[in-house]
Design an enzyme around this catalytic site. Structure first.
Site, short mmCIF file in Angstrom:
data_model
loop_
_atom_site.label_atom_id
_atom_site.label_comp_id
_atom_site.label_asym_id
_atom_site.label_seq_id
_atom_site.Cartn_x
_atom_site.Cartn_y
_atom_site.Cartn_z
CB CYS A 1 0.50 -11.80 -17.37
SG CYS A 1 -0.36 -11.51 -18.91
NE ARG B 1 5.63 -7.78 -25.18
CZ ARG B 1 4.64 -7.79 -26.08
NH1 ARG B 1 3.91 -6.72 -26.26
NH2 ARG B 1 4.38 -8.87 -26.77
N GLY B 2 9.56 -8.61 -26.63
CA GLY B 2 10.29 -9.45 -27.57
C GLY B 2 10.92 -10.64 -26.88
CG ASN B 3 13.27 -13.40 -29.26
OD1 ASN B 3 14.29 -12.74 -29.07
ND2 ASN B 3 12.90 -13.78 -30.48
NE ARG C 1 12.50 -10.19 -23.33
CZ ARG C 1 12.60 -10.94 -22.25
NH1 ARG C 1 12.73 -10.38 -21.05
NH2 ARG C 1 12.58 -12.25 -22.34
CE LYS D 1 8.83 -15.80 -17.18
NZ LYS D 1 9.54 -14.57 -16.97
CG ASP D 2 5.19 -17.15 -20.65
OD1 ASP D 2 5.32 -16.13 -19.95
OD2 ASP D 2 6.06 -17.54 -21.47
CB SER E 1 11.37 -17.65 -29.03
OG SER E 1 11.13 -18.48 -27.89
CB SER F 1 7.44 -7.96 -15.98
OG SER F 1 7.03 -8.24 -14.68
CG LEU F 2 1.99 -4.45 -15.44
CD1 LEU F 2 0.50 -4.64 -15.25
CD2 LEU F 2 2.31 -2.97 -15.62
NE ARG F 3 7.32 -11.08 -11.58
CZ ARG F 3 8.66 -11.08 -11.64
NH1 ARG F 3 9.36 -10.77 -10.56
NH2 ARG F 3 9.29 -11.39 -12.74
NE ARG F 4 11.29 -9.95 -14.63
CZ ARG F 4 11.36 -10.73 -15.69
NH1 ARG F 4 11.10 -10.23 -16.89
NH2 ARG F 4 11.69 -12.00 -15.58
#
Length: 303
Positions: free
Chosen positions: A234, A143-145, A149, A80-81, A12, A123-126
């Site tokens: 994640c 999803r996606g880069n 997005r 973070k990944d 990416s 993101s579940l966090r967001r």
């Protein structure tokens, strides 16, 4: 002994920017390098939310295999990944100076904040933090880069989408129509880049270690320790941010239910030299105060 250090990266635009950054720094120290890019499973499977894929480190697994097979010598990741536990034989050799840690909302207009709206994020966090603050809103998967997005936001009738500010700044696609979400706790290690190498490759490991930023290494260590104890990977709404000011380290961590209705927070400070084990103790406090039951529910809902 000297050799060309082969730098593995996703293909990416953001991942390549990160790899080129490491390449420039290594070459300025006199090392020869070559960039080798691969596609990860996370880049190829865009029709399912990340948590449904059930793979820890989905964006790093392909590069892990390339390293273990000897196709590349080091790999560059958004930290973070990266799973909190690296594959056997692999080392965290450098954490680069951290960029902006904030999440942002890229929006079409802000009128919806006072009424009903639809926000996009993978993101579940967001998602959980947004629903905690705006319980009447709807959140859809995205999803996606970064570029994909942004385009999906433009093509759909959503009111906005949430991004990590660092990623958009790095590849210079930060739009004017955004606001900083200073109330949203970022993902552990958000804004940091990490370089991994193999234990049996002292040449590449020694080279990469020269790029390490100790302050970022300490703050991300605390955040990732917090994440590891909560068993988030994640797949749970977990946020954490550690900041260092002179000799003091301040930490804020959060665990939320998937619908955002329940929220557990820990905020503490400590002498920065005592950072080891601090993330663990903060996570234990969350678990003791209802986090254990919440994690059981989260895993049940995602099963």
């Amino acid at each position: 002994m000297s050799k060309t250090i082969r730098i593995g990266t996703r293909d990416s635009q953001l991942a390549l920017w990160q790899a080129h950054t490491v390449q420039t720094q290594l070459e300025s120290l006199g090392y020869d390098t070559q960039i080798i890019s691969v596609k990860s499973t996370g880049d190829l499977l865009l029709d399912k939310p990340l948590y449904e894929l059930g793979i820890t480190g989905i964006f790093t697994k392909t590069l892990d295999i390339a390293m273990i097979n000897g196709q590349v010598d080091i790999a560059v990741h958004s930290m973070k990944d990266v799973p909190t536990k690296l594959p056997k034989g692999m080392l965290q050799s450098a954490v680069l100076p951290r960029a902006n840690t904030q999440d942002i909302l890229v929006h079409k207009n802000l009128d919806f904040l006072e009424t009903h709206g639809t926000i996009a994020t993978g993101s579940l966090r967001r998602q959980a933090q947004w629903l905690h603050k705006y319980p009447d809103h709807k959140v859809v998967d995205l999803r996606g880069n970064v570029n994909t997005r942004l385009q999906k936001l433009a093509d759909n009738p959503w009111d906005g989408a949430i991004f990590a500010k660092a990623g958009l700044e790095r590849i210079q696609v930060l739009p004017q129509n955004h606001i900083d979400l200073d109330w949203m706790i970022p993902a552990p290690a958000q804004g940091a880049m990490v370089v991994v190498s193999m234990e049996n490759d002292p040449y590449s490991t020694e080279a990469v270690r020269k790029l390490n930023d100790k302050t970022t290494e300490i703050s991300t260590h605390v955040e990732r320790e917090f994440l590891q104890v909560l068993e988030g990977g994640c797949t749970a709404p977990i946020g954490a941010i550690a900041t260092i000011d002179k000799d003091s380290l301040s930490f804020e961590g959060v665990l939320l239910s998937l619908d955002g209705k329940q929220k557990l927070v820990v905020k503490k400070s400590i002498a920065s030299k005592q950072y080891k084990g601090f993330g663990r103790s903060c996570a234990q406090e969350i678990l003791t105060n209802g986090g254990s039951e919440m994690m059981v529910e989260i895993k049940k809902e995602l099963a």
